[in-house]
Enzyme design. Structure first.
Site, short mmCIF file in Angstrom:
data_model
loop_
_atom_site.label_atom_id
_atom_site.label_comp_id
_atom_site.label_asym_id
_atom_site.label_seq_id
_atom_site.Cartn_x
_atom_site.Cartn_y
_atom_site.Cartn_z
N ASN A 79 0.77 -0.62 0.01
CA ASN A 79 0.07 -0.08 0.41
C ASN A 79 0.97 1.47 -0.44
O ASN A 79 1.58 2.12 0.78
CB ASN A 79 -0.68 -0.56 1.71
CG ASN A 79 -2.32 0.94 1.28
OD1 ASN A 79 -1.87 2.64 0.74
ND2 ASN A 79 -2.30 1.22 2.51
N ARG A 125 -2.33 -2.46 -3.41
CA ARG A 125 -3.42 -1.39 -3.47
C ARG A 125 -3.61 -0.57 -4.11
O ARG A 125 -2.55 0.34 -4.33
CB ARG A 125 -3.45 -0.96 -1.77
CG ARG A 125 -4.29 0.08 -1.64
CD ARG A 125 -5.37 0.05 -0.38
NE ARG A 125 -6.04 1.05 -0.54
CZ ARG A 125 -6.22 2.43 0.36
NH1 ARG A 125 -4.55 3.17 1.80
NH2 ARG A 125 -7.63 3.09 0.86
#
Ligand code: ADP
Length: 398
Positions: A7, A91
């Site tokens: 992420n 992500r």
């Protein structure tokens, strides 16, 4: 297979290595202040101690290199070499209308994502930097992109269109997209699983209340509405984001305070929400909760407005779905703040909801917090976006 979930933000990078067979996290960590003085890596192997290393990271490639070194470290590492990482799941924030599901990342996906950069100028370029850094260091490992917006692509037109000239949609794709989709999808599915009911037969409302907060309506297994909009600024009152306001306020304050549109947008994103409404008391709901119990007027005002807004959206989504079977609370505030769940549910007596306050005090696992005779089942379900990304990654790679 071990899946590395990444992420990536503009100066930070969170990671988790997940074993897809056991669905356990094997190691996790965070690179902070990438490209800035004082960059550091925090690394925690499962069952081990957290190690923090302060070390220069001039860019994200350097950060990923340090993450791989930590994962392969002789003493505290969890894999022997890069080949033990079967895939990387990224992500990705904004997939616009182009991505209604996760995808293997290739050149055509990158090009399509770059077209969405206008819609997420802060997030998408940073997400792609993470991808390029991984690709440089692990050229043979498949990479999957899981979009925050994808789950919400099932919204009907009446839910995603704004009442503004249609040409802005045609020219610039101005519409509601919604975010936190991975969490809304994971939590709504988990609720169905815990109830032993068919996901496609339930009407579920998910309240994802973290530092950023959004709420979604999931009917018969698909998202039909969500509170964040073209950007994450719309909807609920958040840690520092305003959520819904009258758009005319922007011009009004700009004139009164001599500020530019950009400056006001920054205020709405970074200095508003709980922080602004509490007169800078705090953006952190642990503080707001303490202040609320101590009767501090800034904290009381903030807590009441915050919970009122959540309850108002629940009401709207009950209307949108013509009913509700399940309401779930999740994310930092939703999972840990019993008083917030209590105050929201106090508005919902008309739905026949009653809360078991003993169960409501628990945290750290999945709990039904409503009483057995409550007409709607209310859950506290910890979200697990990393696991959801790892599952999607394995599904696509296989
Ligand atoms: P994000 O992923 O959006 O950064 P999180 O879901 O991790 O946010 O939520 C972070 C927020 O959770 C913190 O800002 C804090 O306000 C809130 N939080 C954490 N623990 C508690 C607690 N015990 N009670 C109330 N709020 C909490």
């Amino acid at each position: 297979m071990n899946v590395l979930v990444i992420n990536c933000g503009s100066s930070s990078l969170k990671f988790q290595l997940i074993n897809s067979e056991t669905e356990q996290c094997i190691a996790k960590g965070l690179c902070d202040r990438i490209g800035i003085d004082g960059s550091k890596l925090a690394y925690t192997p499962a069952g081990g101690e957290k190690e923090v290393t302060v070390t220069p990271m001039k860019d994200h490639t350097e950060a990923i290199r340090l993450v791989l070194e930590a994962l392969m470290n002789e003493k505290t590492g969890v894999v022997k070499n890069v080949d033990e990482i079967g895939a990387v799941g990224h992500r990705l924030v904004h997939g616009g209308e182009k991505f209604a599901c996760s995808t293997i990342i290739d050149e055509s996906v990158i090009a399509a994502m770059e077209e969405c950069n206008d819609l997420a100028p802060l997030h998408n370029p940073a997400n792609l930097i993470g991808y390029y850094a991984c690709k440089t260091l692990m050229p043979n490992t498949p990479m999957v992109g899981v979009f925050d917006t994808a789950f919400h692509q099932t919204m009907p037109e009446e839910a995603y269109m704004y009442g503004i000239p249609y040409e802005y949609y045609e020219k610039y794709k101005v519409r509601k997209y919604g975010f936190h989709g991975t969490s809304h999808s994971y939590v709504s599915k988990r609720a169905a699983e815990l109830l032993g009911k068919d996901y496609s037969e339930l009407k579920t409302i998910v309240c994802h209340l973290g530092n950023g907060a959004s709420i979604s309506a999931v009917k018969n297994g698909v998202c039909v509405d969500t509170s964040m909009g073209m950007t994450p600024l719309e909807g609920l009152i958040m840690g520092t984001r305003s959520g819904d306001i009258d758009p005319a306020i922007i011009e009004f304050i700009a004139k009164k305070e001599g500020l530019s549109i950009e400056e006001i947008t920054t205020i709405l994103n970074k200095k508003s929400g709980a922080l602004g409404l509490s007169n800078n008391y705090s953006s952190d709901f642990r503080d707001i909760e303490d202040g609320y119990f101590a009767g501090h007027p800034d904290a009381v005002r903030t807590m009441k407005a915050y919970c009122y807004r959540v309850a108002k959206y629940v009401g709207a989504y009950v209307a949108a779905m013509n009913g509700v079977d399940v309401i779930c609370f999740t994310a930092g505030v939703g999972e840990n703040g019993p008083i917030i769940r209590t105050l929201v549910c106090e508005y919902l007596g008309y739905l026949g909801i009653t809360i078991n306050e003993e169960e409501n005090k628990k945290r750290g696992s999945d709990y039904i917090i409503s009483t057995p005779d409550s007409k709607v089942t209310v859950f506290n379900i910890p979200t697990n976006e990393e696991l959801a990304i790892a599952r999607e990654t394995v599904r696509l790679v296989k």
